[in-house]
Design an enzyme around this catalytic site. Structure first.
Site, PDB file in Angstrom:
ATOM      1  N   LEU A  82       5.096  -0.959   4.047  1.00 52.10           N
ATOM      2  CA  LEU A  82       5.294  -1.304   2.644  1.00 52.10           C
ATOM      3  C   LEU A  82       4.317  -0.452   1.854  1.00 52.10           C
ATOM      4  O   LEU A  82       3.109  -0.494   2.109  1.00 52.10           O
ATOM      5  CB  LEU A  82       5.020  -2.785   2.396  1.00 52.10           C
ATOM      6  CG  LEU A  82       5.883  -3.777   3.175  1.00 52.10           C
ATOM      7  CD1 LEU A  82       5.491  -5.208   2.819  1.00 52.10           C
ATOM      8  CD2 LEU A  82       7.359  -3.544   2.915  1.00 52.10           C
TER       9      LEU A  82
ATOM     10  N   ASN B 291      -3.445   6.471   0.483  1.00 51.38           N
ATOM     11  CA  ASN B 291      -3.007   6.179   1.845  1.00 51.38           C
ATOM     12  C   ASN B 291      -2.902   4.677   2.137  1.00 51.38           C
ATOM     13  O   ASN B 291      -2.558   4.299   3.247  1.00 51.38           O
ATOM     14  CB  ASN B 291      -3.954   6.813   2.867  1.00 51.38           C
ATOM     15  CG  ASN B 291      -3.681   8.290   3.054  1.00 51.38           C
ATOM     16  OD1 ASN B 291      -2.738   8.843   2.499  1.00 51.38           O
ATOM     17  ND2 ASN B 291      -4.510   8.944   3.845  1.00 51.38           N
ATOM     18  N   TYR B 292      -3.215   3.816   1.177  1.00 50.90           N
ATOM     19  CA  TYR B 292      -3.120   2.380   1.413  1.00 50.90           C
ATOM     20  C   TYR B 292      -1.658   1.989   1.619  1.00 50.90           C
ATOM     21  O   TYR B 292      -0.775   2.399   0.857  1.00 50.90           O
ATOM     22  CB  TYR B 292      -3.663   1.585   0.225  1.00 50.90           C
ATOM     23  CG  TYR B 292      -5.144   1.692  -0.015  1.00 50.90           C
ATOM     24  CD1 TYR B 292      -6.025   2.179   0.943  1.00 50.90           C
ATOM     25  CD2 TYR B 292      -5.672   1.299  -1.228  1.00 50.90           C
ATOM     26  CE1 TYR B 292      -7.383   2.270   0.693  1.00 50.90           C
ATOM     27  CE2 TYR B 292      -7.032   1.378  -1.482  1.00 50.90           C
ATOM     28  CZ  TYR B 292      -7.876   1.871  -0.511  1.00 50.90           C
ATOM     29  OH  TYR B 292      -9.219   1.949  -0.758  1.00 50.90           O
ATOM     30  N   HIS B 293      -1.419   1.191   2.640  1.00 44.09           N
ATOM     31  CA  HIS B 293      -0.083   0.700   2.955  1.00 44.09           C
ATOM     32  C   HIS B 293      -0.209  -0.518   3.853  1.00 44.09           C
ATOM     33  O   HIS B 293      -1.264  -0.763   4.436  1.00 44.09           O
ATOM     34  CB  HIS B 293       0.740   1.781   3.656  1.00 44.09           C
ATOM     35  CG  HIS B 293       0.156   2.166   4.994  1.00 44.09           C
ATOM     36  ND1 HIS B 293      -0.843   3.112   5.116  1.00 44.09           N
ATOM     37  CD2 HIS B 293       0.404   1.700   6.238  1.00 44.09           C
ATOM     38  CE1 HIS B 293      -1.184   3.209   6.402  1.00 44.09           C
ATOM     39  NE2 HIS B 293      -0.445   2.369   7.098  1.00 44.09           N
ATOM     40  N   LEU B 294       0.865  -1.263   3.979  1.00 42.71           N
ATOM     41  CA  LEU B 294       0.936  -2.374   4.917  1.00 42.71           C
ATOM     42  C   LEU B 294       1.895  -1.956   6.018  1.00 42.71           C
ATOM     43  O   LEU B 294       3.115  -1.920   5.824  1.00 42.71           O
ATOM     44  CB  LEU B 294       1.424  -3.653   4.224  1.00 42.71           C
ATOM     45  CG  LEU B 294       1.775  -4.826   5.132  1.00 42.71           C
ATOM     46  CD1 LEU B 294       0.606  -5.215   6.024  1.00 42.71           C
ATOM     47  CD2 LEU B 294       2.244  -6.000   4.328  1.00 42.71           C
TER      48      LEU B 294
END
Length: 187
Positions: free
Chosen positions: A7, A34-37
């Protein structure tokens, strides 16, 4: 291509998480872009046929949009390095979507996931010798809560090795309903 399904976070969520980084010495902070789940790590794919099967499988995902919220800080311990994380409030909708992604990718020929799904966003990496400092960071940020974020698509990312960081490039987005276009069609 080294691939994973995740996500992608909204700009406001990225900004809120970036403010938590702080000045802990020795931490390699993850760039906010680069933040993601991560829902599922796929791995290295070199076969175009398999890539096509993955794309087709993910294009058939279907779920009802839902919201996620970030909640609390954590430390994921590793053998050579640890990771500072922000957790995601668990929800049946998120668990169901992740299970659907896993099942879909297995049908497309991917081997089963090696790790159990633990929803979180990694903010930084540090040496295992810094666990006392990391514990203090977790204590300072453990009450963090965010505004909800709507989940209306999943993204297939390629992980490229940069000079000192990985760079994540979105390869495709898949809407919550296969018939719904993500981009307006040309008239």
């Amino acid at each position: 291509m080294r691939l994973f399904v995740a996500l992608d976070l909204s700009p406001s969520q990225r900004e809120a998480l970036a403010l938590l980084r702080g000045t802990l010495p020795g931490v390699q902070w993850v760039p906010s872009e680069n933040y993601h789940l991560a829902l599922r790590f796929i791995g290295e794919i070199t076969d175009r046929y398999v890539m096509g099967e993955i794309d087709l499988a993910l294009s058939r995902l279907s779920w009802t949009p839902f919201e996620i919220s970030f909640s609390g800080a954590g430390l994921r311990e590793g053998t050579t390095a640890d990771s500072l994380t922000i957790g995601i409030e668990r929800s049946t909708a998120l668990e169901t979507l992740q299970a659907q992604v896993e099942k879909t990718l297995r049908k497309a020929g991917c081997p089963p996931a090696k790790r159990r799904f633990q929803p979180s966003v990694t903010l930084g990496h540090l040496a295992t010798s810094q666990r006392a400092d990391a514990a203090r960071w977790v204590q300072r940020h453990n009450l963090f809560r965010s505004e909800p974020m709507s989940v209306e698509h999943v993204t297939l990312f390629e992980s490229l090795r940069g000079y000192d960081q990985h760079v994540y490039v979105a390869q495709a987005e898949y809407a919550w309903h296969p018939e719904m276009p993500l981009l307006p069609e040309d008239e």
